[in-house]
Design an enzyme around this catalytic site. Structure first.
Site, PDB file in Angstrom:
ATOM      1  N   LYS A 279     -14.042   1.670  -3.440  1.00  0.00           N
ATOM      2  CA  LYS A 279     -15.201   1.157  -3.787  1.00  0.00           C
ATOM      3  C   LYS A 279     -16.536   2.326  -4.130  1.00  0.00           C
ATOM      4  CE  LYS A 279     -12.401   1.755   1.061  1.00  0.00           C
ATOM      5  NZ  LYS A 279     -11.254   3.031   1.888  1.00  0.00           N
TER       6      LYS A 279
ATOM      7  N   HIS B  33       7.312 -26.770  -0.672  1.00  0.00           N
ATOM      8  CA  HIS B  33       7.307 -27.980  -1.570  1.00  0.00           C
ATOM      9  C   HIS B  33       5.469 -26.993  -2.589  1.00  0.00           C
ATOM     10  CE1 HIS B  33       8.575 -31.056   0.921  1.00  0.00           C
ATOM     11  NE2 HIS B  33       8.958 -29.703   1.526  1.00  0.00           N
TER      12      HIS B  33
ATOM     13  N   GLU C 190       0.662  -1.115   0.095  1.00  0.00           N
ATOM     14  CA  GLU C 190      -0.146   0.058   0.239  1.00  0.00           C
ATOM     15  C   GLU C 190       1.144   1.442   0.054  1.00  0.00           C
ATOM     16  OE1 GLU C 190      -4.306  -0.301   1.586  1.00  0.00           O
ATOM     17  OE2 GLU C 190      -2.817   0.225   3.430  1.00  0.00           O
TER      18      GLU C 190
END
Ligand code: PA5
Length: 444
Positions: free
Chosen positions: A420, A306, A285
């Site tokens: 948003k 793995h 961010e």
């Protein structure tokens, strides 16, 4: 101080010549923090937080944490991004990722309001059923949808269970000092309130009430946490060429400029999975903007050797790793001798699992280094509050300096608004009518 940084396997770019070449940029980035002349300089409160925090509020946090421990089997923490990751990372780092199963005299801590998943919220509701619980709702803006919706639901739940009066004493609000819907609600209802300082952004807020109340409720020593951060501040918030924090910030940029576009945060402890998530938010961010920035990724080894190990060893060579290891584990287990030796493991009988983990780490560093993946190694003494405080400050400072070297504002997040806006329009929020029609058209 116990944190040790080792650049031995970080490759040629970590040579003193290469680092000296970017020293003027490091100095200029550092000056922007001390002189408060860089972009986002209104959000530098975290720099001094370990030594300059609200002592009255700190005591109140401890008192409320004690009350929660006494009257609640569960603390529900509602918040998203910087308003939850730090607390969750800290609790798991110091206690365990199985904290809720292993705890003895402290409440279970469940985190909600960090997604819009109906399944997840329903689960949370069933987890508090029949239990005494409190709620800590955390939102600096006070308007974040994920958190606000969850709080609306939990406010009703807690009021239905205890009645409005008692519910009031079980709701703790952490938000802005003056503004926001949550602040108005808390004032109107008379909830216990804690403040997110104006000059501390969400992802830098773990050492404010945002992180401290849930952390203290889980029984962690928040004085020790602040002490670790204060000592790291003393050691690293200085402009000198031996400063490993500044070297790390510089090296990240050198690696980025030389085609290493992904930083993998590596740990060898599953209890650091959420710590990795905190790091990813901090760097992602802060730096991912203006078309720039390292992409922060994370793995827990040897588990992910793995799954992702193959890619790291031989995939696109645009990676480097920042590996955090722990010298003394929280617990250790000895590998027993077995007469039949059917599994062929007697060569490590009598050794501890931590020893095997350390050898796996050493072997992996060398293998990845040989595969052209630079490794920056950080070792801490143990997983306690003090070491965590050090790490928090080290990485916050490194991120800010690194962001300024990169040439971006490490303290804003303008890109978060786009989803948003679309979501509000699609949900029919008043004021978004025009956008709604356009978006609906694109979804047909
Ligand atoms: O770091 C940030 O600023 C964000 O991750 C915020 O913490 C997150 O979006 C939550 O915001 P708020 O605390 O305003 O609800």
């Amino acid at each position: 101080m116990s944190l040790k940084v080792n650049f031995k396997y970080a490759g040629e770019l970590s040579s003193s010549d290469n680092l000296s070449a970017v020293q003027p940029e490091v100095n200029s980035a550092f000056d922007k923090l001390t002189d408060k002349t860089g972009e986002g300089s209104d959000f530098l409160g975290w720099l001094d937080l370990p030594v300059n925090y609200d002592k009255e509020e700190f005591l109140r946090i401890k008192k409320c944490a004690e009350k929660i421990r006494k009257d609640s089997e569960v603390l529900v923490v509602l918040g998203i991004g910087g308003s939850y990751l730090g607390a969750r990372a800290a609790i798991e780092f110091v206690k365990s990722c199985n904290y809720n199963l292993l705890r003895k005299d402290t409440p279970a801590i469940y985190f909600g309001g960090n997604s819009l998943s109906s399944t997840s919220l329903s689960e949370l509701i069933s987890l508090v059923e029949g239990k005494d619980f409190s709620v800590n709702v955390i939102s600096k803006s006070g308007t974040t949808t994920e958190t606000a919706v969850a709080f609306r639901i939990f406010k009703k739940l807690i009021e239905d269970k205890y009645g409005k009066e008692e519910a009031k004493s079980r709701i703790y609000v952490t938000t802005d000092k003056k503004k926001g819907a949550l602040k108005s609600l808390a004032d109107a209802e008379g909830y216990e309130e804690f403040t997110v300082p104006d000059d501390v952004g969400g992802r830098y807020s773990v050492l404010t009430a945002v992180g401290l109340l849930p952390i203290a409720a889980a029984g962690l020593d928040i004085d020790l946490l602040m002490k670790g951060a204060a000592d790291a501040r003393e050691k690293y918030f200085v402009k000198n060429t031996d400063n490993d924090c500044l070297k790390y910030a510089a090296l990240r940029n050198l690696l980025y400029r030389n085609g290493k576009r992904i930083e993998i945060m590596v740990s060898y402890e599953p209890s650091m999975t959420m710590w990795n998530e905190w790091l990813k938010q901090l760097f992602g961010e802060s730096e991912g903007k203006d078309g720039k920035g390292l992409y922060p990724s994370s793995t827990v080894f040897s588990t992910d050797l793995h799954s992702m190990g193959q890619y790291i060893q031989q995939g696109v060579r645009n990676l480097f790793e920042t590996v955090i290891t722990v010298k003394n584990p929280i617990a250790d287990v000895e590998i027993p001798f077995d007469e039949a030796n059917g599994d062929g493991l007697n060569f490590i009988a009598g050794k501890t699992l931590h020893y095997v983990n350390s050898r796996a780490f050493q072997g992996t560093v060398l293998a990845h280094y040989d595969g052209q993946v630079p490794n920056i190694l950080i070792e801490i003494e143990k997983q306690d509050e003090y070491n965590l405080g050090e790490l928090i400050y080290f990485f916050e400072l490194a991120c800010a300096v690194s962001g300024y070297i990169l040439g971006i504002n490490p303290f804003n997040q303008p890109g978060v608004e786009s989803y948003k806006k679309n979501m509000f329009a699609l949900l029919g929020k008043p004021g978004y009518e025009k956008e709604r029609d356009a978006l609906e058209g694109r979804l047909k």
